[in-house]
Design a protein around this motif. Sequence first.
Motif, mmCIF file in Angstrom:
data_model
loop_
_atom_site.group_PDB
_atom_site.id
_atom_site.type_symbol
_atom_site.label_atom_id
_atom_site.label_comp_id
_atom_site.label_asym_id
_atom_site.label_seq_id
_atom_site.Cartn_x
_atom_site.Cartn_y
_atom_site.Cartn_z
ATOM 1 N N GLY A 86 12.984 10.852 -12.244
ATOM 2 C CA GLY A 86 12.633 12.219 -11.871
ATOM 3 C C GLY A 86 13.854 13.060 -11.627
ATOM 4 N N ARG A 87 13.631 14.184 -10.950
ATOM 5 C CA ARG A 87 14.749 15.073 -10.650
ATOM 6 C C ARG A 87 14.645 15.560 -9.213
ATOM 7 N NH1 ARG A 87 13.430 21.008 -10.374
ATOM 8 N NH2 ARG A 87 11.180 20.848 -10.303
ATOM 9 N N VAL A 88 15.790 15.985 -8.689
ATOM 10 C CA VAL A 88 15.825 16.466 -7.312
ATOM 11 C C VAL A 88 15.177 17.839 -7.260
ATOM 12 C CG1 VAL A 88 17.329 17.126 -5.419
ATOM 13 C CG2 VAL A 88 17.919 15.171 -6.823
ATOM 14 N N ALA A 89 14.149 17.987 -6.419
ATOM 15 C CA ALA A 89 13.417 19.253 -6.380
ATOM 16 C C ALA A 89 13.843 20.124 -5.215
ATOM 17 C CB ALA A 89 11.918 18.990 -6.290
ATOM 18 N N GLU A 113 11.131 14.911 -7.332
ATOM 19 C CA GLU A 113 9.869 15.076 -8.050
ATOM 20 C C GLU A 113 9.856 14.071 -9.194
ATOM 21 O OE1 GLU A 113 7.800 19.194 -8.646
ATOM 22 O OE2 GLU A 113 9.081 18.740 -10.338
ATOM 23 N N LEU A 114 8.887 13.177 -9.189
ATOM 24 C CA LEU A 114 8.850 12.124 -10.206
ATOM 25 C C LEU A 114 8.382 12.678 -11.547
ATOM 26 C CD1 LEU A 114 7.224 9.293 -8.086
ATOM 27 C CD2 LEU A 114 9.620 9.799 -8.401
ATOM 28 N N ILE A 115 8.711 11.954 -12.643
ATOM 29 C CA ILE A 115 8.280 12.461 -13.943
ATOM 30 C C ILE A 115 6.780 12.318 -14.150
ATOM 31 C CG2 ILE A 115 10.245 12.559 -15.497
ATOM 32 C CD1 ILE A 115 9.972 9.676 -16.043
ATOM 33 N N THR A 116 6.106 11.623 -13.222
ATOM 34 C CA THR A 116 4.650 11.556 -13.321
ATOM 35 C C THR A 116 4.002 12.864 -12.879
ATOM 36 O OG1 THR A 116 4.636 10.603 -11.132
ATOM 37 C CG2 THR A 116 4.494 9.089 -12.963
ATOM 38 N N GLN A 161 5.972 13.042 -5.156
ATOM 39 C CA GLN A 161 7.314 13.272 -4.635
ATOM 40 C C GLN A 161 7.697 12.140 -3.711
ATOM 41 O OE1 GLN A 161 8.016 18.061 -4.240
ATOM 42 N NE2 GLN A 161 7.264 16.924 -2.529
ATOM 43 N N VAL A 162 8.982 11.787 -3.709
ATOM 44 C CA VAL A 162 9.478 10.891 -2.677
ATOM 45 C C VAL A 162 10.628 11.594 -1.962
ATOM 46 C CG1 VAL A 162 8.803 8.718 -3.765
ATOM 47 C CG2 VAL A 162 10.997 9.723 -4.334
#
Lengths: 283, 173
Positions: A162-165, A175-178, A137-138
């Motif tokens: 990614g998408r906003v978590a 949240e990154l797609i990794t 996460q960033v």
Amino acid sequence: MQKFSFNRRLVIIIVCLIVSFALMTVSVVIRNKRSTPPLIQQFGNDIVGLADRVVALPANGLSGSVSSVSELLNTYQENQQLKKQVSELAQTKVRDQTLAKENKQLKQQVKLNDSLTDYTAVSAAVITRTPSSWQNQVVINKGSSAGVQKNMPVMSGSGLIGRVAEVNKTNSKVELITDNNDSANRFAVQITTKSGATVNGVLSGYKSATGQITMNNITTKAKIHKGDKVVTSGLGGVTPKGLYVGKVAETGGDDYGLSTKLYITPATDLTDLNIVTVAVTKQ
Amino acid sequence: MYRLSKLRFGFPIGLLIMLLLDGSLSHIFSSQMFNYPTVMVSHLVVLWLVTAVLYEENVTMPLGRWAIVAGAVFDLYYTGIFGVYIFIFPLVVYVTRIMVTYISPNFLSGLLIYFIDITLVEGLGFLASRVVHMTVISGSSFLVNTLGPTLALNLALYVILYFPIRWVYNWLN
């Protein structure tokens, strides 16, 4: 007396465990179900985020100046290559503008207001990253006051990251797609093959050993080639259509030989994120 | 003497800075630290708490309470899953205090204590993530890909930062 204190310690441990499990479960449920975290959590996160900017600013500035010195060394070569690309890009840009204009006029004629491809981009800077190996996460410096909402897709450079978590007032978690967890959102994507067929599917995970995104359960007969571009399809949710995800790196059968499994090379380097773009769609 | 010393304010400020530096370090060196599948996680905040226990000779600090605060901030701000580190950080302080009564703290024995503490933090964090399905990694690959590199990084940070942090504590005290 000794026995009593041992029992008390045991009780404390068990109570702590139960409370811990309860809190974890509640927060996971809240994270998955609700669009914003509880108000107290939002408030706390905003305050910590503010303090974090004070720490992150000099740290990021230092790393920025170090990397700019190292980048200076191969600037000349890069400049020459980029000049070539820019002259090609101008042509594409003009054509893109003409097409966008035409598209707008055509939409007006058929009275179509917003289609799946429309979104406004909100740029944000990455403040910090979760120091944990379980959550990729960033934290970015734009929140609900800038129009960011939960589940919106986030891009960096040319591709989806990614998408906003979780959304707070002035910062949000991406949240990154990794991230490979169960609750991670799976983006709906499509691939246009060389023969012109469109293949729809859903991203299913991340293979950390090779750094590739995986895409499972494709039952199409269309032949997918290495190098085909994968973009979001805009189906089912807040993700607009046409965000670039990456290129197909490898195709293969799944474990049971019933469907096709794809490996996709992401378009951006997911470990080096500084400025990201949130694609804000009208809902 | 805790009430009168600069530690009363200096310790929480240092704790917050260490907490935020963890995130900043992970962000700046993300291509080195999060080189999948190998992951190194910095735990400077644990280092700050553990060294406080090691240097705590005649001054007693309310470390448990501050560990709870640090854990709460960590959970809310970094992970978003409440109820994991809020219990792990105080536990680390508690375990360290017990170990300090058996082993007299110095640079080398502190290294051993910190080794156990980091193993505890990472191990319990892994178990909690497995419970709430944040990860599906198996125990053996956790040991190889996360615990090993994380221990290496954090013990290196301990060796580098042991004397600077002691200097800071002496200055604050």
